[in-house]
Enzyme design. Structure first.
Site, mmCIF file in Angstrom:
data_model
loop_
_atom_site.group_PDB
_atom_site.id
_atom_site.type_symbol
_atom_site.label_atom_id
_atom_site.label_comp_id
_atom_site.label_asym_id
_atom_site.label_seq_id
_atom_site.Cartn_x
_atom_site.Cartn_y
_atom_site.Cartn_z
ATOM 1 N N ASP A 182 0.777 -1.237 0.000
ATOM 2 C CA ASP A 182 0.000 0.000 0.000
ATOM 3 C C ASP A 182 0.813 1.295 0.000
ATOM 4 O O ASP A 182 0.607 2.153 -0.835
ATOM 5 C CB ASP A 182 -0.960 0.001 1.188
ATOM 6 C CG ASP A 182 -1.964 -1.133 1.085
ATOM 7 O OD1 ASP A 182 -1.822 -1.976 0.187
ATOM 8 O OD2 ASP A 182 -2.890 -1.183 1.913
ATOM 9 N N GLU A 412 1.410 -9.233 11.304
ATOM 10 C CA GLU A 412 1.259 -8.824 9.903
ATOM 11 C C GLU A 412 2.633 -8.592 9.256
ATOM 12 O O GLU A 412 2.888 -9.003 8.130
ATOM 13 C CB GLU A 412 0.426 -7.540 9.843
ATOM 14 C CG GLU A 412 0.007 -7.113 8.444
ATOM 15 C CD GLU A 412 -0.845 -5.844 8.469
ATOM 16 O OE1 GLU A 412 -0.968 -5.214 9.550
ATOM 17 O OE2 GLU A 412 -1.391 -5.482 7.406
HETATM 18 C C1 GLC Z 1 -2.943 -4.437 3.468
HETATM 19 C C2 GLC Z 1 -1.886 -4.984 2.501
HETATM 20 C C3 GLC Z 1 -2.558 -5.784 1.407
HETATM 21 C C4 GLC Z 1 -3.400 -6.879 2.046
HETATM 22 C C5 GLC Z 1 -4.382 -6.320 3.087
HETATM 23 C C6 GLC Z 1 -5.064 -7.401 3.895
HETATM 24 O O1 GLC Z 1 -3.801 -3.542 2.848
HETATM 25 O O2 GLC Z 1 -1.128 -3.949 1.953
HETATM 26 O O3 GLC Z 1 -1.623 -6.326 0.525
HETATM 27 O O4 GLC Z 1 -4.083 -7.572 1.071
HETATM 28 O O5 GLC Z 1 -3.687 -5.505 4.007
HETATM 29 O O6 GLC Z 1 -4.119 -8.236 4.513
#
Ligand code: GLC
Length: 446
Positions: A182, A412
């Site tokens: 992101d 994460e």
């Molecule tokens: C964040 C990450 C994305 C992922 C999402 C859910 O937005 O950047 O890649 O799919 O989280 O885990």
């Protein structure tokens, strides 16, 4: 379908699978069970309470080792929300939740269930092929996969046509979230090229769950929501979006994942006897595979994202620089350069692979996609490294991932130097990455 929540330990004797006696794998399964919403798996119960496009297939790959039924359902649920255009949306809001911003009202896509209006890296075909290969009854699995393959063909067409209307072989992303990384440093220049027209600082919910230092800035959020508003104003029309977007970039990650997925989709179509479909994918594949070469920045000596609006490469090298290996699109000289980059990252980090190379200006080891190590990405990078025979490097990524999880749990992302766990907790694709690795070791040993 309600999936079995019997912990793998008690299933071990029945299946005889070695990995399920592994303590980390047992905990990983507990995460996937807790995040199971009967039909899909949420990435993290509070931070991300819906279905995410490329998290789901990675989770399904892990499930293929334990619960094939649930693996299929995960992908079936994802593809059931495909748009008529072929787009598979990046978020599906199956149930309302006020713990996440932006919600469906911001996208205004008018779908049921509500969805976002952009996509994410198309990894599903690769994961589906994996599920079929793991199946004890691959004929039955292939039969079940048949309608999904039709959906995937339509999705790949969308990428190759709607996101490459000029037919260059390079697909583009129109929003940083489509890269799945992101707030990567890669997106700084393209995003800073325009002014935001909204202020959403008070609407954000992410900082209620995670320390602000580990999350994107306010001005970043204002810009990404500005992009959503702009796309919404042209009614989510593909061509109008390409023509009007303030952000249009060729991402090495999306391109490589698509090329690899084309290869897997082609194999599935051949297995199903659909020669015409396979031929179509073969055309896309060969053109887009060749086009990866145009993402080689000779001056930097690395693959980098290309900003189509500015007509230049972004000035940063991120972990996607390794992914052309995963796509099988690299010649010997470039493979050597990638291996050197990998070795350099290994000397700079105790826990590789950082999302952005540590000597890049803007690198931040605690902030989201700006530096931390992400296990799902490690798994994909390791796949590519193995494909080119760099087994030691792939093994290093595996053991770094294992040490991170053992030290800090299923987070994460992690600080590449201290190994501190960051971002969301009980994270599904972190658990999935480990289960896939453990499952593959088991397969090799059997
Ligand atoms: C964040 C990450 C994305 C992922 C999402 C859910 O937005 O950047 O890649 O799919 O989280 O885990």
């Amino acid at each position: 379908m309600v999936s079995s929540s019997v912990p793998p330990a008690t299933r071990a004797s029945a299946s005889g699978r070695a990995y399920i006696n592994d303590e980390l794998a047992r905990k990983a399964w507990a995460v996937l069970s807790a995040n199971n919403r009967s039909g899909y798996t949420v990435p993290s119960p509070e931070l991300f309470p819906f279905q995410w496009n490329w998290d789901s297939p990675l989770v399904a790959m892990a499930l293929a080792h334990i619960d094939e039924e649930r693996a299929f359902v995960e992908i079936e649920t994802l593809l059931a929300s495909q748009w008529e255009s072929g787009l598979v949306p990046h978020i599906i809001y199956h149930v309302p939740s006020d713990g996440y911003f932006p919600g469906p009202e911001v996208w205004g896509t008018d779908r049921q269930p509500p969805t976002s209006g952009i996509s994410q890296p198309p990894i599903a075909a690769t994961c589906l092929r994996y599920i079929i290969e793991m199946s004890a009854d691959s004929d039955a699995a292939l039969k079940r996969a048949a309608p999904l393959v039709v959906n995937l063909l339509r999705w790949h067409r969308w990428w190759h046509e709607a996101r490459d209307p000029e037919g260059t072989g390079l697909v583009s992303i129109l929003h940083p979230w489509e890269s799945g990384r992101d707030n990567s440093v890669d997106w700084d220049e393209p995003l800073n090229a325009f002014e935001p027209v909204v202020d959403v600082s008070k609407l954000r919910k992410d900082r209620l769950h995670v320390d602000a230092k580990q999350r994107p800035s306010d001005v970043y959020y204002d810009r990404v929501i500005t992009l959503i508003q702009l796309a919404r104003s042209v009614g989510w029309n593909d061509l109008a979006m390409v023509q009007s977007s303030l952000f249009r970039v060729c991402d090495v990650g999306v391109q490589s994942i698509l090329v690899r997925a084309d290869e897997d989709l082609m194999a599935l179509l051949r297995l199903m006897g659909d020669q015409a479909g396979a031929k179509q994918v073969e055309c896309w594949h060969s053109k887009s595979r060749e086009a990866i070469d145009r993402l080689w920045d000779g001056e930097a000596g690395a693959y980098r994202a290309f900003d189509l609006r500015a007509g230049k490469f972004v000035p940063s090298t991120s972990a996607t620089a390794f992914l052309p290996l995963y796509a099988g699109a690299v010649d010997e000289t470039k493979a050597k350069a990638i291996k050197e980059l990998c070795d350099r990252a290994f000397t700079l980090c105790i826990f590789a692979m950082p999302q952005v190379m540590p000597d890049t200006p803007g690198y931040d080891p605690d902030n989201y996609s700006r530096g931390p190590t992400w296990p799902y990405l490690n798994r994909i990078i390791a796949d590519g490294l193995s494909r080119y025979g760099f087994r030691d490097s792939a093994d290093r990524l595996r053991s770094d991932t294992q040490r991170l999880i053992a030290r800090s749990g299923y987070r994460e992302y992690y600080n590449p130097t201290s190994g501190e766990g960051l971002g969301g907790d009980q994270f599904a694709w972190t658990a999935a990455a480990w289960l896939i690795w453990a499952g593959l070791v088991e397969k090799e040993q059997s």
